[in-house]
Write an enzyme that holds these catalytic residues in place. Structure first.
Site, PDB file in Angstrom:
ATOM      1  N   HIS A 192      35.824  32.009  56.842  1.00 29.36           N
ATOM      2  CA  HIS A 192      36.729  32.133  55.686  1.00 29.36           C
ATOM      3  C   HIS A 192      36.405  33.422  54.945  1.00 29.36           C
ATOM      4  O   HIS A 192      35.247  33.787  54.760  1.00 29.36           O
ATOM      5  CB  HIS A 192      36.525  30.940  54.751  1.00 29.36           C
ATOM      6  CG  HIS A 192      37.064  31.145  53.364  1.00 29.36           C
ATOM      7  ND1 HIS A 192      36.250  31.270  52.266  1.00 29.36           N
ATOM      8  CD2 HIS A 192      38.334  31.260  52.906  1.00 29.36           C
ATOM      9  CE1 HIS A 192      36.986  31.439  51.176  1.00 29.36           C
ATOM     10  NE2 HIS A 192      38.250  31.449  51.542  1.00 29.36           N
TER      11      HIS A 192
ATOM     12  N   VAL B 270      39.533  37.830  49.175  1.00 30.82           N
ATOM     13  CA  VAL B 270      39.322  38.854  48.143  1.00 30.82           C
ATOM     14  C   VAL B 270      40.557  38.845  47.260  1.00 30.82           C
ATOM     15  O   VAL B 270      41.687  38.829  47.759  1.00 30.82           O
ATOM     16  CB  VAL B 270      39.067  40.254  48.732  1.00 30.82           C
ATOM     17  CG1 VAL B 270      37.676  40.348  49.338  1.00 30.82           C
ATOM     18  CG2 VAL B 270      40.100  40.631  49.782  1.00 30.82           C
ATOM     19  N   ARG B 271      40.366  38.847  45.954  1.00 32.49           N
ATOM     20  CA  ARG B 271      41.502  38.643  45.063  1.00 32.49           C
ATOM     21  C   ARG B 271      41.308  39.374  43.737  1.00 32.49           C
ATOM     22  O   ARG B 271      40.192  39.708  43.339  1.00 32.49           O
ATOM     23  CB  ARG B 271      41.698  37.143  44.801  1.00 32.49           C
ATOM     24  CG  ARG B 271      40.494  36.472  44.172  1.00 32.49           C
ATOM     25  CD  ARG B 271      40.660  34.959  44.118  1.00 32.49           C
ATOM     26  NE  ARG B 271      39.505  34.309  43.519  1.00 32.49           N
ATOM     27  CZ  ARG B 271      38.415  33.959  44.183  1.00 32.49           C
ATOM     28  NH1 ARG B 271      38.335  34.192  45.485  1.00 32.49           N
ATOM     29  NH2 ARG B 271      37.403  33.380  43.564  1.00 32.49           N
TER      30      ARG B 271
ATOM     31  N   HIS C 122      24.560  36.730  57.426  1.00 34.86           N
ATOM     32  CA  HIS C 122      23.953  36.897  56.102  1.00 34.86           C
ATOM     33  C   HIS C 122      23.430  38.318  55.897  1.00 34.86           C
ATOM     34  O   HIS C 122      23.449  38.826  54.762  1.00 34.86           O
ATOM     35  CB  HIS C 122      22.839  35.876  55.908  1.00 34.86           C
ATOM     36  CG  HIS C 122      23.335  34.520  55.528  1.00 34.86           C
ATOM     37  ND1 HIS C 122      23.621  34.174  54.227  1.00 34.86           N
ATOM     38  CD2 HIS C 122      23.627  33.422  56.276  1.00 34.86           C
ATOM     39  CE1 HIS C 122      24.050  32.926  54.181  1.00 34.86           C
ATOM     40  NE2 HIS C 122      24.069  32.446  55.420  1.00 34.86           N
TER      41      HIS C 122
ATOM     42  N   HIS D 259      30.703  14.877  46.855  1.00 33.16           N
ATOM     43  CA  HIS D 259      30.781  13.443  47.152  1.00 33.16           C
ATOM     44  C   HIS D 259      29.962  13.069  48.376  1.00 33.16           C
ATOM     45  O   HIS D 259      29.709  11.883  48.613  1.00 33.16           O
ATOM     46  CB  HIS D 259      32.240  13.020  47.332  1.00 33.16           C
ATOM     47  CG  HIS D 259      32.953  13.728  48.442  1.00 33.16           C
ATOM     48  ND1 HIS D 259      33.261  15.062  48.417  1.00 33.16           N
ATOM     49  CD2 HIS D 259      33.426  13.268  49.625  1.00 33.16           C
ATOM     50  CE1 HIS D 259      33.884  15.409  49.524  1.00 33.16           C
ATOM     51  NE2 HIS D 259      34.002  14.334  50.278  1.00 33.16           N
TER      52      HIS D 259
END
Length: 317
Positions: free
Chosen positions: A121, A124-125, A162, A192
Site C-alpha cells: 500500500h 501520498v496526499r 524498511h 479488535h
C-alpha cells in the site's frame, strides 16, 4: 509567508499526475515481465477509468485485474472538492468544521497472486481547507506513507523495505524515520484483534510545520521511492511455487486487510463521508478473501512464523 514557501496546489497536482504515470508503468512492467511458475506470462493491462464529481473535482482510477503477477490492484489519482469537511477530518481538528476543502492524492494497493509476494500500500496526499469568509489563511497539510503486508516472507525482504523507507525520510531530520515508523505501526493495527495488519513501513499525517517546500519535498521523496522499495521483492518471489494451502492462508490474511480498511482506515472514511466515488475508494479490497471461525495456525508452521517472527513490532534496520 515568503514567496518561495507559498502554497502551490498546482505543483502538487502536477507531481501527483506524473507519479501515477510512473508507478503504473513500473507495476505494469512487473506484470508483463513476471512469469509465475503456476501460470503463463501475463497479458493483463491496467485500464483507466476517468470520473468526475458533482460537488467538484474527480480523478482517474487505473485498475489491473486477473494478472499472473497481480491478481488485483489499483493506482488511483483523485482531486476532489468538498463544500464542507466531513466528520472523519474534523474530529481531531474542530477548527476545520464547515470549511470548504480540496483533497488530492495518489493511492495504491496491489494484491499479488503468489502468496510469497506481499500486498503493498502507498498513499501520498495533500489537503487544503479554506476560510469561507476569506479572512484567514488556508489550513493545509501533507500525509501519506507506504507499508507492506506479507503472507510468507523473509527477513531480507522486510529489511529491504524498511531500509528504503529509512533512507527516504531520514534526510528530513534526525529521528524522522523512527517517528514515522512508530506512527505506521500504531496506525495499521487491528485494535479488535490486537494484531498488526502487516510488517509496517512509514506513515504520517498533518505534516506542515516545516513549511510548504520542505513538506512537499518529503511527499515527493516518499512517492519516488516506492518502486525501489517494492519491485525487488516482487522479482525475488514471483516465481516461487505454491499450492492451494498457501493460497488459502493468503485469503485468510486478506480478511484482516478488509477489516482494517472498512473499520479503521481514515482515507476510506474520508472518501465515503465526503461523497467520493465508491468504486475508486474500495479498489483496495482484494478479489478473494476467506474468514475462518476461531482459527489459528499450527505451532511451528510456516503460517505461524508470520505471527511469531514478523507481525510483532521490531526495529528492522
Amino acid at each position: 509567508m515568503s514567496q518561495s514557501n507559498s502554497v502551490d496546489s498546482q505543483r502538487v497536482r502536477a507531481y501527483l499526475h506524473d507519479l501515477q504515470d510512473r508507478i503504473t508503468a513500473g507495476l505494469q512492467a512487473l506484470e508483463s515481465n513476471g512469469v509465475s511458475s503456476n501460470s503463463a506470462q501475463s497479458k493483463a493491462q491496467f485500464i483507466e477509468d476517468l470520473w468526475k464529481r458533482e460537488e467538484g473535482g474527480g480523478g482517474r482510477t487505473r485498475i489491473l485485474e486477473n494478472g499472473a503477477v497481480f491478481e488485483r490492484g489499483g493506482v488511483g489519482f483523485s482531486d476532489v472538492k468538498v463544500n464542507k469537511m466531513p466528520a472523519s477530518a474534523t474530529a481531531l481538528r474542530p477548527q476545520l468544521a464547515n470549511r470548504p476543502a480540496e483533497a488530492m492524492g495518489v493511492s495504491l494497493v496491489m494484491h499479488p497472486r503468489n502468496p510469497f509476494v506481499p500486498t503493498v500500500h502507498l498513499n501520498v496526499r495533500f489537503l487544503i481547507a479554506y476560510d469561507p469568509a476569506g479572512k484567514e489563511e488556508p489550513i493545509w497539510w501533507f500525509g501519506g506513507g507506504m507499508d507492506l503486508t506479507p503472507y510468507y516472507t523473509t527477513e531480507q525482504d522486510v529489511k529491504h523495505f524498511h531500509q528504503i523507507c529509512k533512507d527516504t525520510v531520514e534526510p528530513f531530520g534526525a529521528g524522522t524515520h523512527a517517528k514515522l515508523k512508530k506512527h505506521c505501526d500504531d496506525y495499521f493495527h487491528l485494535k479488535h484483534r490486537n494484531e498488526a495488519r502487516g510488517v509496517g513501513g512509514i506513515f504520517y499525517d498533518d505534516w506542515s510545520a516545516d513549511g510548504f517546500e520542505a513538506s512537499f519535498a518529503m511527499m515527493r521523496a516518499v512517492g519516488d521511492s516506492f518502486l525501489n522499495a517494492y519491485s525487488p521483492i516482487v522479482q525475488r518471489n514471483v516465481d516461487k511455487p505454491y499450492t492451494q494451502h498457501e493460497r488459502d492462508f493468503q485469503a485468510y490474511r486478506r480478511g484482516r486487510y478488509v477489516e482494517f480498511n472498512l473499520v479503521f482506515d481514515r482515507g476510506t472514511l474520508f472518501g465515503l463521508q465526503s461523497g467520493g466515488r465508491t468504486e475508486s475508494i474500495l479498489m483496495s479490497l482484494p478479489p478473494i478473501v476467506n474468514w475462518r471461525y476461531n482459527w489459528s495456525p499450527e505451532p511451528g508452521s510456516a503460517e505461524a512464523k508470520l505471527y511469531t517472527d514478523f507481525l510483532p513490532h521490531k526495529e528492522w534496520v
